[in-house]
Design a protein around this motif. Structure first.
Motif, PDB file in Angstrom:
ATOM      1  N   LEU A 180       0.827  -1.285   0.098  1.00 22.27           N
ATOM      2  CA  LEU A 180      -0.082   0.408   0.241  1.00 22.27           C
ATOM      3  C   LEU A 180       0.386   1.609   0.216  1.00 22.27           C
ATOM      4  O   LEU A 180       0.206   2.099  -0.824  1.00 22.27           O
ATOM      5  N   SER A 181       1.871   1.268   0.865  1.00 25.77           N
ATOM      6  CA  SER A 181       3.040   2.718   0.976  1.00 25.77           C
ATOM      7  C   SER A 181       3.432   2.443  -1.040  1.00 25.77           C
ATOM      8  O   SER A 181       3.845   3.939  -0.526  1.00 25.77           O
ATOM      9  N   GLY A 182       3.589   1.117  -1.332  1.00 30.68           N
ATOM     10  CA  GLY A 182       4.298   1.983  -2.456  1.00 30.68           C
ATOM     11  C   GLY A 182       4.188   2.115  -3.053  1.00 30.68           C
ATOM     12  O   GLY A 182       3.613   2.806  -4.506  1.00 30.68           O
ATOM     13  N   ALA A 183       2.460   1.522  -3.208  1.00 31.48           N
ATOM     14  CA  ALA A 183       1.141   2.273  -4.362  1.00 31.48           C
ATOM     15  C   ALA A 183       0.981   3.758  -4.223  1.00 31.48           C
ATOM     16  O   ALA A 183       0.827   4.354  -5.096  1.00 31.48           O
ATOM     17  N   LEU A 184       0.542   4.073  -2.535  1.00 34.23           N
ATOM     18  CA  LEU A 184       0.442   5.288  -2.590  1.00 34.23           C
ATOM     19  C   LEU A 184       0.960   6.405  -2.328  1.00 34.23           C
ATOM     20  O   LEU A 184       0.737   7.529  -3.053  1.00 34.23           O
TER      21      LEU A 184
ATOM     22  N   ILE B 286      -8.134   8.755   2.276  1.00 37.39           N
ATOM     23  CA  ILE B 286      -9.546   8.395   1.696  1.00 37.39           C
ATOM     24  C   ILE B 286      -9.882   8.311   0.334  1.00 37.39           C
ATOM     25  O   ILE B 286     -10.217   7.349  -0.428  1.00 37.39           O
ATOM     26  N   SER B 287      -9.428   9.396  -0.682  1.00 37.38           N
ATOM     27  CA  SER B 287      -9.524   8.702  -2.053  1.00 37.38           C
ATOM     28  C   SER B 287      -8.292   7.467  -2.830  1.00 37.38           C
ATOM     29  O   SER B 287      -8.884   7.435  -3.836  1.00 37.38           O
TER      30      SER B 287
ATOM     31  N   GLN C  79     -10.136   4.716  -1.384  1.00 39.90           N
ATOM     32  CA  GLN C  79     -11.828   4.021  -2.772  1.00 39.90           C
ATOM     33  C   GLN C  79     -11.036   3.782  -4.413  1.00 39.90           C
ATOM     34  O   GLN C  79     -11.643   2.809  -4.422  1.00 39.90           O
ATOM     35  N   ARG C  80     -10.174   3.951  -4.741  1.00 44.30           N
ATOM     36  CA  ARG C  80      -9.636   3.995  -5.614  1.00 44.30           C
ATOM     37  C   ARG C  80      -9.133   2.127  -5.725  1.00 44.30           C
ATOM     38  O   ARG C  80      -9.827   1.241  -6.333  1.00 44.30           O
ATOM     39  N   ARG C  81      -8.562   1.863  -4.310  1.00 46.83           N
ATOM     40  CA  ARG C  81      -8.275   0.379  -4.011  1.00 46.83           C
ATOM     41  C   ARG C  81      -9.644  -0.580  -4.334  1.00 46.83           C
ATOM     42  O   ARG C  81      -9.406  -1.372  -4.400  1.00 46.83           O
ATOM     43  N   LEU C  82     -11.043   0.276  -3.670  1.00 43.51           N
ATOM     44  CA  LEU C  82     -11.833  -0.736  -3.287  1.00 43.51           C
ATOM     45  C   LEU C  82     -12.865  -0.629  -4.912  1.00 43.51           C
ATOM     46  O   LEU C  82     -12.583  -1.607  -4.978  1.00 43.51           O
ATOM     47  N   ASP C  83     -12.361   0.482  -5.836  1.00 48.38           N
ATOM     48  CA  ASP C  83     -12.691   0.550  -6.725  1.00 48.38           C
ATOM     49  C   ASP C  83     -12.440  -0.873  -7.567  1.00 48.38           C
ATOM     50  O   ASP C  83     -13.079  -1.663  -8.403  1.00 48.38           O
ATOM     51  N   GLN C  84     -11.167  -1.023  -7.111  1.00 46.04           N
ATOM     52  CA  GLN C  84     -10.576  -1.934  -7.787  1.00 46.04           C
ATOM     53  C   GLN C  84     -10.350  -3.355  -7.855  1.00 46.04           C
ATOM     54  O   GLN C  84     -10.303  -4.277  -8.397  1.00 46.04           O
ATOM     55  N   LEU C  85     -10.453  -3.825  -6.358  1.00 43.95           N
ATOM     56  CA  LEU C  85     -11.086  -4.951  -5.749  1.00 43.95           C
ATOM     57  C   LEU C  85     -11.814  -5.358  -6.693  1.00 43.95           C
ATOM     58  O   LEU C  85     -12.538  -6.408  -6.884  1.00 43.95           O
ATOM     59  N   ARG C  86     -13.119  -4.310  -6.470  1.00 40.52           N
ATOM     60  CA  ARG C  86     -14.973  -5.014  -6.955  1.00 40.52           C
ATOM     61  C   ARG C  86     -14.752  -5.156  -8.202  1.00 40.52           C
ATOM     62  O   ARG C  86     -15.274  -6.215  -8.624  1.00 40.52           O
ATOM     63  N   GLU C  87     -14.148  -4.425  -8.990  1.00 42.31           N
ATOM     64  CA  GLU C  87     -13.558  -4.639 -10.845  1.00 42.31           C
ATOM     65  C   GLU C  87     -13.412  -6.154 -10.995  1.00 42.31           C
ATOM     66  O   GLU C  87     -13.367  -6.928 -12.053  1.00 42.31           O
ATOM     67  N   GLY C  88     -11.775  -5.878  -9.935  1.00 42.73           N
ATOM     68  CA  GLY C  88     -11.287  -7.244  -9.864  1.00 42.73           C
ATOM     69  C   GLY C  88     -12.187  -8.707  -9.699  1.00 42.73           C
ATOM     70  O   GLY C  88     -11.897  -9.812  -9.925  1.00 42.73           O
TER      71      GLY C  88
ATOM     72  N   HIS D 218     -17.894   2.656   6.055  1.00 41.28           N
ATOM     73  CA  HIS D 218     -16.437   3.538   6.523  1.00 41.28           C
ATOM     74  C   HIS D 218     -16.018   3.965   6.181  1.00 41.28           C
ATOM     75  O   HIS D 218     -15.574   5.661   6.184  1.00 41.28           O
ATOM     76  N   LEU D 219     -15.668   4.447   4.494  1.00 45.82           N
ATOM     77  CA  LEU D 219     -14.538   5.220   3.693  1.00 45.82           C
ATOM     78  C   LEU D 219     -15.687   6.237   3.627  1.00 45.82           C
ATOM     79  O   LEU D 219     -15.541   7.834   3.087  1.00 45.82           O
ATOM     80  N   ASP D 220     -17.387   6.308   4.076  1.00 46.56           N
ATOM     81  CA  ASP D 220     -17.970   7.380   3.210  1.00 46.56           C
ATOM     82  C   ASP D 220     -18.544   8.582   4.959  1.00 46.56           C
ATOM     83  O   ASP D 220     -18.625   9.051   4.828  1.00 46.56           O
ATOM     84  N   ALA D 221     -18.187   6.975   5.780  1.00 45.77           N
ATOM     85  CA  ALA D 221     -17.924   8.185   6.776  1.00 45.77           C
ATOM     86  C   ALA D 221     -16.901   8.842   7.353  1.00 45.77           C
ATOM     87  O   ALA D 221     -16.884  10.353   7.684  1.00 45.77           O
TER      88      ALA D 221
END
Length: 421
Positions: A73-77, A156-157, A160-169, A209-212
């Motif tokens: 995550l650190s490398g990606a962010l 947070i942004s 959210q991108r990781r969450l979208d990638q997970l859902r797509e994957g 949790h991300l929305d909150a």
């Protein structure tokens, strides 16, 4: 002259008696101490030390798994701009964990003395504790850097991108499970179904949790860190279950493709064993004949349900080939052993991979103890050794050890889950 001999004997005999008695006393003391060190009480005390070391080792294993995700995550962010302390801590902790699990597993052997168990347990506990402290220090340094250089909104942004990638994957998990359920028996796709439901639930939890967190980040008087941390944990678990789903789906389909070849290879091995039987003495031939008859009957039973249960079929054939090797013993030539190992190896590797995948899922969900994790790590090492071994006989032996260790790991994890320990 007799007087001199008498004087010597008068001095020597009492000395021999004194030293002899002292030697016997020392031997008795040494025997008593040694027996006390091997007594059930000493064994129970040493086992307590081993359990305590195992608990610290489990904490280290969990932290290493967390670090794997955090480093990625650190490398990606942060594009490599964050401190390298997390990477250094991960490498050190992985090394300590692997060596410690190898040592921990050896302590379960009955021939290991209580004193050795205590010394090894103390060493494991000390090294694991030091690695945990290094991880905590690295996390602290990394967190300070993130607070100083990264805003909550950007975190947070990124999440959210990781969450979208997970859902797509993940695609459509229900469709993957439906594909399996339409072709195979329930025990073939049950793990995939559980992982699919868990991944979807965890993905929804992470999004809440991300929305909150996003709502709190917009308010300068509130901190979004707690919600962001909860979202990150749910996201990580969703990623883990998505991997279990994908791996389960892939292994079942691969097993279905491999089944015809495995059955043909088993029948060929049976025919070759029949040829070997013809060259044995009558008693050995009769014994092997009975084994071959049982082999044929079980193979027929396996084949009847192979299309609906491909993973189980590959696993049962691998075990059947193992039994056949034991029945043949030394009756085969070296060339026959090599040829048999080459044909048995693919199915045994597939069975070991499937068993390890099931064990990994059980260990993760049961949060199993050190014994299950030690067996799992051992099975992973044995599988790697099987893949790298140039000799097919050695590779087959390693693959069979990997299969047995994975089964032991799953059994221990399942027991931990059902017993609540």
């Amino acid at each position: 002259m007799p007087e001199i001999v008498g004087s010597i004997l008068a001095w020597l005999v009492p000395a021999v008696i004194v030293f002899g008695v002292a030697g016997i006393a020392l031997a008795v003391v040494a025997w008593t101490v040694r027996r006390a060190r091997r007594s059930p009480r000493a064994r129970a005390a040493a086992d307590q030390d081993r359990v305590r070391a195992g608990a610290v080792l489990v904490r280290l294993d969990d932290e290493v798994a967390e670090l794997d995700l955090e480093v990625g995550l650190s490398g990606a962010l942060y594009g490599g701009g964050a401190p390298t302390s997390l990477r250094r801590a991960r490498l050190t902790a992985q090394h300590v964990r692997d060596e410690s699990f190898d040592e921990y597993r050896r302590l379960s052997a009955s021939e290991v003395l209580p004193d050795d168990i205590r010394r090894s347990s103390s060493r494991i506990e000390r090294r694991a504790s030091e690695a945990l402290k290094a991880i905590a220090s690295a996390r602290s340094e990394h967190s300070a850097w993130v607070l100083a250089n990264v805003s909550a909104a950007s975190q947070i942004s990124a999440a959210q991108r990781r969450l979208d990638q997970l859902r797509e994957g993940m695609g459509d998990p229900a469709a993957l499970v439906a594909e399996l359920s339409a072709r195979f028996a329930e025990d073939e796709w049950a793990d995939a179904s559980r992982a699919a439901h868990a991944a979807l639930a965890e993905e929804a939890e992470a999004r809440r949790h991300l929305d909150a967190a996003q709502a709190q980040a917009a308010d300068p008087s509130r901190s979004a860190l707690a919600e962001l941390g909860a979202a990150e944990r749910a996201l990580r678990q969703a990623e883990a279950d998505a991997r279990i789903l994908e791996e389960s789906h892939r292994l079942v389909l691969q097993a279905a493709q491999a089944v015809p070849g495995e059955i043909d290879a088993a029948r060929t091995a049976l025919r070759q064993a029949g040829v070997t039987r013809e060259h044995l003495d009558a008693p050995d031939a009769a014994r092997l004949g009975a084994e071959l008859h049982a082999f044929h009957a079980e193979l027929e039973s396996i084949e009847a349900d192979a299309a609906r249960r491909p993973s189980r079929t590959v696993d049962r054939i691998a075990r059947l080939r193992d039994r056949l090797d034991l029945a043949l013993g030394d009756a085969r030539t070296a060339q026959q052993r090599i040829r048999g190992a080459r044909t048995a190896l693919p199915g045994t590797l597939a069975a070991a991979r499937s068993a390890i995948a099931q064990a990994e899922a059980s260990v993760v969900h049961a949060r199993a103890g050190a014994d299950a994790r030690a067996r799992l790590i051992s099975s992973q090492h044995e599988l790697a050794a099987a893949r790298q071994a140039p000799d097919p006989v050695a590779a087959l032996d390693a693959a069979r050890r990997a299969l047995r260790d994975a089964e032991d790991a799953k059994a221990l994890a399942d027991y931990a889950r059902t017993s609540g320990t």
